[in-house]
Design a protein around this motif. Structure first.
Motif, PDB file in Angstrom:
ATOM      1  N   CYS A  14       0.844  -1.195   0.000  1.00  0.00           N
ATOM      2  CA  CYS A  14       0.000   0.000   0.000  1.00  0.00           C
ATOM      3  C   CYS A  14       0.884   1.252   0.000  1.00  0.00           C
ATOM      4  O   CYS A  14       1.763   1.388   0.859  1.00  0.00           O
ATOM      5  CB  CYS A  14      -0.908   0.001   1.231  1.00  0.00           C
ATOM      6  SG  CYS A  14      -1.899   1.495   1.354  1.00  0.00           S
ATOM      7  N   PHE A  21      -0.629  -6.075   0.778  1.00  0.00           N
ATOM      8  CA  PHE A  21      -2.022  -6.529   0.691  1.00  0.00           C
ATOM      9  C   PHE A  21      -2.216  -7.204  -0.661  1.00  0.00           C
ATOM     10  O   PHE A  21      -1.373  -7.103  -1.551  1.00  0.00           O
ATOM     11  CB  PHE A  21      -2.992  -5.354   0.864  1.00  0.00           C
ATOM     12  CG  PHE A  21      -2.989  -4.397  -0.292  1.00  0.00           C
ATOM     13  CD1 PHE A  21      -3.991  -4.457  -1.256  1.00  0.00           C
ATOM     14  CD2 PHE A  21      -1.988  -3.437  -0.431  1.00  0.00           C
ATOM     15  CE1 PHE A  21      -3.985  -3.574  -2.315  1.00  0.00           C
ATOM     16  CE2 PHE A  21      -1.983  -2.568  -1.488  1.00  0.00           C
ATOM     17  CZ  PHE A  21      -2.981  -2.634  -2.442  1.00  0.00           C
ATOM     18  N   CYS A  54      -4.554  -0.001  -0.003  1.00  0.00           N
ATOM     19  CA  CYS A  54      -5.067  -1.227   0.602  1.00  0.00           C
ATOM     20  C   CYS A  54      -6.500  -0.975   1.079  1.00  0.00           C
ATOM     21  O   CYS A  54      -6.916   0.171   1.237  1.00  0.00           O
ATOM     22  CB  CYS A  54      -4.174  -1.665   1.763  1.00  0.00           C
ATOM     23  SG  CYS A  54      -4.287  -0.624   3.203  1.00  0.00           S
TER      24      CYS A  54
END
Lengths: 435, 263
Positions: A14, A21, A54
């Motif tokens: 992210c 993620f 994310c």
């Protein structure tokens, strides 16, 4: 999203919280398609990161105060302000200026207006409302009854309608073929007659009139001869250009000029030998719809329909061709093949149009250029709009041609050129400065 | 593992002129190869042949798939090429131009999908062209147009990228920036890069391997230290140069004035 599906997704980090993620970008059902944020927040996220955030960070954005509802959203009086999906929606700036709704609506309205006007204007005036009702009465099951007299009905549907429809078909075809030629040859001054259609059709018509006694009012021979002459001339130009340097665009244009000059020379020679046919040939060359009937409409409609369909379907290809042969080829296009297809479609349609209407100049140039100046330079807009505007324009020109000196008729070629030439001068000046 | 580019005995003859003769080229995946050589050596012809844009004899495999006349679209998905002077229609916007790079992924008669627009947007963002997305190409400078052309090639999503003289129109700083960018891109996207380059010093600094061409033939193939020496450069370029070898394997080529200036 379940664990098994998450497992298969690419891992990303992210850009905001630096935590890894799983991202389902571009896949149906990705989480970022289900989280909506306002336009302003989306712009903020885009400024912050180039890639997906994310789910946690995105939800944090979506949950900020003021994000949930617009000014009137909370009390239920009005739905919340329109919101956008967080990432799966590309930036609004990244799109082609295709065919906008407004220009399309204007073009359709222009065409419908021209049709109504042309059907109504004449020695026997018929009101637009009556025309509409009469048209609807021909549609089965509607139960509409026309309140026109039988004579008015006959004038409307047997005299004016075929003429108007023929004008629309020819005008649309010439304009759409002009736009296709301009795209395929990357030449703003290209028109549908570029590869010798006009000279070939002229020669065919002259031969038919001089040696077979054909006349504009009698039978199929004249349109057939003009059609054959036009196709033969373009085929000759294409073969000549192809044998020279494998079909490069500018060589094809030169080959077209060569073939046209030759055909014109033969035509002039034949005319000199048959001076008594001069008037007949001359009136055919200038073009007109005086001989229009439903039979001619049926004759030309399949060609125009098919050609226009091919050209409209290839509108994006014309945009790719604007990069030049080499780069269009590097983008996966079979340039020569595509060019041949487009040229054949434009030529067959133009030849059919010329065969039933004579040589009508300027429609093929002024219509695409007007669209270019007023709305878009993309062929995705130019090609379909040319079809509509060209049809409307020629229908209007025909109204002028038959009502200005009524009951005599002006050749429609004179009308289009008279109004087209000054306009074209303007186009010429503006394109010169842009080049 | 198959090589990204495998060219065997490739010859190009156009209108009786032999432009390329029996060229053998091997480029591994993720490798950066610079094609060098004097003017008219056949560098551009080699790149055009690899992209299937000129008829050639011999065989070319891109990631194991043969380049042939019938495989235009297939080739365009494998390989993107940025010509030395790309055609940039002045009336198109940057976004429209970059979207044209998605052509090999679109149906022939269809329009762009959301994926196409996302890919174009990624390319625009990566080359820092976001503020330009709506600008007309006619309003951009040479350096910006260079980046826009690269963005179009990147949007094409092909694992092999060919660039013909990507630095020829740029000043010294922009040349470096362009090559640094290219290097970063190929690492991020695992691209195989082939560039024709005029500047021998830059070629030696950025490329993994150099191909020296002269008279339509590949005359030397190896690292910069192997290929560039005073003798080969002198012979093939007809130039008088001094070559300085650095410890890190890069070389610097300095032109030397012939004869003495008259007093």
């Amino acid at each position: 999203m379940n664990a098994a599906a998450t497992h298969a997704l690419p891992r990303k980090v992210c850009p905001r919280c630096a935590r890894p993620f799983a991202c389902g970008e571009g896949r149906p059902g990705c989480w970022c398609e289900s989280i909506a944020v306002s336009r302003e927040t989306l712009a903020e996220i885009r400024a912050l990161a180039d890639d997906c955030l994310c789910p946690g960070c995105l939800r944090a954005f979506a949950a900020r105060p003021g994000e949930e509802a617009g000014p009137h959203g909370a009390d239920g009086l009005r739905p919340p302000a329109p919101r956008r999906w967080a990432k799966a929606m590309p930036d609004a700036a990244v799109r082609s200026r295709g065919l906008g709704r407004a220009p399309a609506a204007v073009a359709v309205a222009f065409l419908l207006g021209s049709l109504l006007l042309a059907l109504g204007v004449g020695p026997v005036a018929i009101a637009p409302g009556a025309i509409a009702v009469s048209a609807l009465s021909h549609v089965p099951l509607l139960g509409v009854h026309a309140h026109l007299s039988d004579i008015q009905q006959a004038i409307l549907w047997q005299v004016r309608a075929p003429r108007v429809v023929l004008g629309a078909l020819v005008g649309g075809m010439l304009a759409v073929a002009g736009s296709a030629y301009q795209g395929v040859f990357r030449n703003p001054l290209a028109d549908p007659y570029l590869l010798g259609v006009a000279a070939g059709a002229g020669l065919g018509a002259t031969l038919a009139i001089a040696y077979a006694g054909a006349s504009a009012a009698s039978g199929e021979l004249l349109p057939l001869a003009a059609f054959a002459g036009a196709i033969a001339a373009v085929a000759g130009a294409y073969l000549l250009g192809r044998s020279a340097v494998g079909g490069a665009a500018d060589v094809l244009v030169l080959a077209g000029v060569t073939v046209a000059a030759f055909a014109t020379a033969v035509q002039t020679f034949v005319l000199q030998r048959h001076a008594q046919t001069l008037r007949e040939v001359y009136s055919w060359l200038l073009g007109g719809f005086a001989a229009a009937d439903w039979h001619r409409v049926a004759l030309v409609a399949p060609y125009v329909g098919l050609s226009s369909l091919v050209l409209v379907l290839h509108r994006r290809t014309l945009d790719v061709l604007s990069l030049g042969d080499e780069e269009a080829g590097a983008l996966g296009l079979h340039v020569h093949r595509v060019r041949l297809l487009i040229v054949v479609a434009a030529t067959v349609g133009t030849s059919a149009a010329v065969a039933v209407s004579g040589l009508i100049g300027f429609v093929g140039i002024i219509v695409p250029h007007t669209i270019r100046l007023l709305t878009s330079v993309s062929y995705r807009a130019i090609v379909p709009l040319s079809l509509l505007l060209g049809a409307g324009l020629l229908v209007l020109a025909d109204v002028i041609a038959r009502s200005l000196l009524s009951p005599a008729e002006l050749p429609i070629g004179v009308v289009t050129a008279f109004f087209g030439a000054p306009f074209f001068a303007i186009v010429l000046r503006t394109t010169r400065f842009q080049a | 593992m198959t090589a990204a580019i495998q060219a065997r005995g490739v010859s190009v003859t156009l209108r009786g002129a032999r432009l390329l003769h029996e060229a053998h080229v091997n480029v591994g995946r993720g490798e950066w190869v610079a094609v060098i050589g004097p003017n008219g050596a056949g560098k551009t012809t080699l790149l055009r042949a690899l992209a299937g844009l000129v008829p050639f004899a011999g065989s070319i495999l891109l990631n194991g798939r043969a380049v042939s006349a019938g495989s235009r679209r297939e080739v365009a998905r494998q390989l993107a090429i940025v010509p030395q002077r790309p055609q940039t229609p002045p009336q198109l916007t940057v976004a429209e131009y970059v979207l044209l790079g998605r052509t090999p992924h679109m149906g022939r008669l269809g329009g762009e999908s959301r994926e196409d627009r996302l890919a174009a947007e990624r390319a625009i963002a990566r080359l820092e062209l976001r503020p330009f997305a709506g600008r007309l190409l006619g309003s951009l400078s040479g350096g910006e147009l260079q980046r826009v052309a690269l963005a179009r090639a990147l949007a094409q999503d092909a694992p092999i990228l060919l660039l013909d003289e990507p630095t020829s129109a740029l000043d010294l700083g922009r040349q470096q920036q362009a090559l640094e960018l290219l290097d970063a891109l190929r690492r991020e996207e695992c691209l195989t890069v082939v560039t024709a380059l005029h500047d021998l010093s830059l070629a030696s600094q950025y490329a993994d391997r150099l191909l020296l061409m002269d008279g339509g033939e590949v005359v030397a193939d190896g690292t910069a230290a192997d290929v560039i020496c005073e003798r080969t450069i002198g012979a093939h370029y007809d130039a008088d140069v001094r070559v300085v070898h650095d410890a890190d394997g890069t070389v610097t080529v300095l032109p030397r004035r012939r004869g003495r200036p008259c007093r």
